[in-house]
Design an enzyme around this catalytic site. Structure first.
Site, short mmCIF file in Angstrom:
data_model
loop_
_atom_site.label_atom_id
_atom_site.label_comp_id
_atom_site.label_asym_id
_atom_site.label_seq_id
_atom_site.Cartn_x
_atom_site.Cartn_y
_atom_site.Cartn_z
N LEU A 42 0.84 -1.20 0.00
CA LEU A 42 0.00 0.00 0.00
C LEU A 42 0.87 1.25 0.00
O LEU A 42 2.06 1.21 0.35
CB LEU A 42 -0.92 -0.01 1.23
N ASP A 43 0.27 2.41 -0.40
CA ASP A 43 1.02 3.67 -0.42
C ASP A 43 0.35 4.70 0.48
O ASP A 43 -0.64 4.41 1.16
CB ASP A 43 1.18 4.19 -1.85
N SER A 44 0.87 5.93 0.46
CA SER A 44 0.40 6.94 1.42
C SER A 44 -1.06 7.35 1.14
O SER A 44 -1.78 7.69 2.09
CB SER A 44 1.31 8.16 1.38
N ASP A 46 -3.34 5.33 0.06
CA ASP A 46 -4.09 4.23 0.68
C ASP A 46 -4.21 4.45 2.19
O ASP A 46 -5.24 4.17 2.80
CB ASP A 46 -3.41 2.90 0.41
N ALA A 47 -3.12 4.95 2.79
CA ALA A 47 -3.14 5.20 4.24
C ALA A 47 -4.22 6.22 4.59
O ALA A 47 -4.97 6.04 5.55
CB ALA A 47 -1.77 5.70 4.70
#
Lengths: 89, 139
Positions: A42-44, A46-47
């Site tokens: 996941l990436d930022s 997604d965060a």
């Protein structure tokens, strides 16, 4: 209690898949695998979506990146964070 | 508070024809704002394609974030990084005064998500969500 705990793990996996529109089987998400970078990848952005989802669906907030780093370490870590936050509520 | 075009020039790097905010008519620093763009020509209509309506909202969001104490313009740049669930509901006409309303719904680290709405009078032109990343300009 084990069944309750596993139930929350499954709910967290369901939230991750649904909110991030992932096309994977929840069973393929390992409880102790990293969610970001290696692992689920996941990436930022997604965060940010997970932060919104956790607030809307579990009523818990992730106030900053440091807390996020700890809570998003794995599904197990996220479940532990939810339990800890709910316990304090 | 209000923000005029001269101050917008100091905040945003965008210039004609890619600056889509004439002025900010209401702003709460870092939280919400309403920007105005007057549609006065065919050229304005051509420019205001759906993707650039979103860009206009992103510019309003960037102006709002620049009023956060820790994100002064010049030291930080804002980037549109996410567009979510946008609907385009009405056409834009010459003579419209387009209002872009944005409101912060979530912050996480250097990421800021807003709801955005474009309206002209009672007509809702577009609505959806967008996210901005604030990054240090000095590296």
């Amino acid at each position: 209690m084990e069944g309750v705990a596993q139930g929350l793990n499954d709910k967290v996996k369901d939230l991750i898949i649904r909110r991030l529109k992932l096309t994977i089987d929840p069973k393929t998400i390992k409880d102790d695998a990293p969610l970001f970078g290696e692992g689920l990848g996941l990436d930022s952005i997604d965060a940010l979506e997970l932060v919104v989802g956790l607030e809307q669906e579990f009523g818990i907030s992730i106030p900053d990146e440091d807390v996020g780093r700890e809570a998003f370490a794995s599904v197990n870590a996220l479940v532990a964070y939810i339990n800890k936050t709910k316990g304090q509520a | 508070m209000k923000v005029g075009v001269e101050e917008i020039y100091n905040i945003l790097p965008h210039r004609y024809p890619f600056l889509f905010v004439d002025k900010i008519i209401d702003l709460s620093p870092g939280k919400k704002a309403t920007g105005l763009k007057a549609i006065t020509s065919d050229e304005d209509i051509l420019l205001m394609s759906p993707s650039l309506v979103i860009e206009a909202m992103a510019q309003v969001a960037g102006i709002t974030l620049s009023f956060n104490n820790q994100h002064r313009a010049g030291d930080y740049s804002g980037y549109l990084i996410e567009v979510k669930d946008f609907s385009f509901l009405e056409e834009i006409h010459i003579g419209d005064r387009l209002f872009f309303d944005i409101e912060l719904t979530q912050k996480f680290g250097n990421l800021f998500r807003f709801t955005g709405k474009a309206r002209a009078g009672d007509r809702i032109i577009a609505k959806g969500e967008l996210s901005i990343a604030i990054v240090s300009s000095t590296g």
